[in-house]
Design a protein around this motif. Structure first.
Motif, short mmCIF file in Angstrom:
data_model
loop_
_atom_site.label_atom_id
_atom_site.label_comp_id
_atom_site.label_asym_id
_atom_site.label_seq_id
_atom_site.Cartn_x
_atom_site.Cartn_y
_atom_site.Cartn_z
N THR A 253 8.40 -13.57 0.84
CA THR A 253 7.00 -14.00 0.97
C THR A 253 6.24 -12.91 1.69
OG1 THR A 253 7.64 -16.33 1.10
CG2 THR A 253 5.43 -15.75 1.87
N VAL A 254 5.19 -12.42 1.04
CA VAL A 254 4.36 -11.37 1.63
C VAL A 254 3.02 -12.00 2.01
CG1 VAL A 254 3.31 -9.11 1.32
CG2 VAL A 254 5.49 -9.65 0.19
N ILE B 221 7.20 -11.28 5.42
CA ILE B 221 6.64 -10.06 6.01
C ILE B 221 5.14 -10.03 5.75
CG2 ILE B 221 8.77 -8.73 5.78
CD1 ILE B 221 7.49 -7.37 3.32
N GLU B 222 4.46 -9.16 6.49
CA GLU B 222 3.05 -8.94 6.21
C GLU B 222 2.90 -7.81 5.20
OE1 GLU B 222 1.13 -10.51 10.40
OE2 GLU B 222 1.08 -8.38 9.94
N LYS B 223 1.82 -7.85 4.47
CA LYS B 223 1.59 -6.79 3.47
C LYS B 223 1.56 -5.43 4.16
CE LYS B 223 -3.46 -7.24 3.47
NZ LYS B 223 -4.65 -7.54 2.64
N LYS B 224 1.98 -4.45 3.40
CA LYS B 224 2.08 -3.05 3.81
C LYS B 224 3.33 -2.77 4.64
CE LYS B 224 -2.90 -2.23 3.67
NZ LYS B 224 -4.09 -1.66 4.37
N GLN B 225 4.10 -3.80 4.98
CA GLN B 225 5.36 -3.58 5.69
C GLN B 225 6.47 -3.24 4.70
OE1 GLN B 225 5.70 -3.51 9.15
NE2 GLN B 225 3.49 -3.49 8.87
N PRO B 226 7.51 -2.54 5.15
CA PRO B 226 8.67 -2.30 4.29
C PRO B 226 9.64 -3.47 4.35
CG PRO B 226 8.97 -1.17 6.36
CD PRO B 226 7.61 -1.83 6.42
N GLY C 19 1.49 -9.37 -4.21
CA GLY C 19 2.06 -9.71 -5.51
C GLY C 19 3.57 -9.55 -5.60
N ASP C 20 4.17 -9.00 -4.55
CA ASP C 20 5.63 -8.83 -4.55
C ASP C 20 6.35 -10.11 -4.14
OD1 ASP C 20 5.26 -5.49 -3.16
OD2 ASP C 20 5.31 -6.15 -5.26
N SER C 21 5.61 -11.11 -3.71
CA SER C 21 6.23 -12.39 -3.34
C SER C 21 6.94 -12.97 -4.56
CB SER C 21 5.16 -13.37 -2.84
OG SER C 21 4.56 -12.91 -1.65
N ALA C 22 8.24 -13.17 -4.44
CA ALA C 22 9.07 -13.59 -5.57
C ALA C 22 10.50 -13.78 -5.08
CB ALA C 22 9.04 -12.54 -6.68
N VAL C 23 11.37 -14.14 -5.99
CA VAL C 23 12.80 -14.18 -5.70
C VAL C 23 13.44 -12.96 -6.33
CG1 VAL C 23 14.97 -15.42 -6.02
CG2 VAL C 23 12.86 -16.70 -5.56
#
Lengths: 110, 115
Positions: free
Chosen positions: B113-114, B13-18, B85-89
């Protein structure tokens, strides 16, 4: 504070050689200690826990309260042992969350 | 038995998306956990449920993260808005309350992946 330390990010050994994956912990009390393993393209799964004192796939781990360690050992490494290994602790009884170390990648070379 | 089921397996997703992640625990397991695993790190707890009650959410960033387990079975974890920074498993796990030891069963995870 609860903390688990795995000092090695990567450990490479030859097939048939002994393996020791180090784990040290910090916990004020009597924790439960575990080793979890993640093989390539598989989910994280329990390998063994200290309370059962069993050997799984040739691996053993002894809890040393004096040294606050729970090292994972195997006398003869096999290629299929190559994986990511995580040491974890759980404080108290019941379904308390696990605190994980950063993991050690074991690579067994043929 | 399928074990713990998570979906989707991957999300970009792109940043700022839910974004939302779903988890179905092993049948009969009333304790459910959401963990965050950053690259090169071990899993870290975000929230723990006993049935439908969140009993440990102290590590959940409540300004952007929320979770629910309405009927005490499956659970949803949401991030709004997502940051780089939320990109993670994101891992879900379940365990059986009352067991003499704390064996947790993990799902395959959702890799976020953000961009």
């Amino acid at each position: 504070a609860q903390r688990v330390t795995q000092p090695e990010k990567l450990l490479s050994v030859f097939k048939g050689a002994p393996v020791e994956l180090k784990c040290n912990y910090s916990y004020s009390g009597s924790p439960e200690l575990f080793w979890y393993v993640q093989y390539s393209r598989q989910r994280l799964q329990l390998l063994l826990r200290h309370i059962s004192r069993e050997s799984i796939k040739g691996f053993t781990a002894d809890l040393n309260k004096g040294e606050t360690s729970f090292h994972l050992k195997k006398p003869f490494a096999q290629e299929e042992d190559s994986a990511m290994y995580y040491c974890a602790l759980s404080g108290g009884s019941g379904n308390t969350p696990l605190v994980f170390g950063k993991g050690t990648r074991l690579s067994v070379i043929a | 038995e399928a074990g713990v089921v998570q979906s989707p397996r991957y999300k970009i997703i792109e940043k700022k998306q839910p974004v939302a992640f779903w988890c179905n625990p092993i049948s009969g397991h009333n304790t459910l956990y959401w963990y965050l695993q950053n690259l090169g790190q071990g899993p870290e707890l975000l929230i723990r449920y006993e049935n439908e009650e969140a009993v440990d959410d102290s590590q959940l960033p409540k300004d952007r993260f929320s979770a629910e387990r309405l009927k005490g079975v499956d659970s949803t974890l949401k991030i709004q808005p997502a940051e780089l920074g939320d990109s993670a498993v994101y891992l879900c796990a379940s365990s059986l309350a009352g067991a003499s030891y704390n064996e947790q069963f993990f799902g395959p995870g959702t890799r976020l992946t953000v961009l």
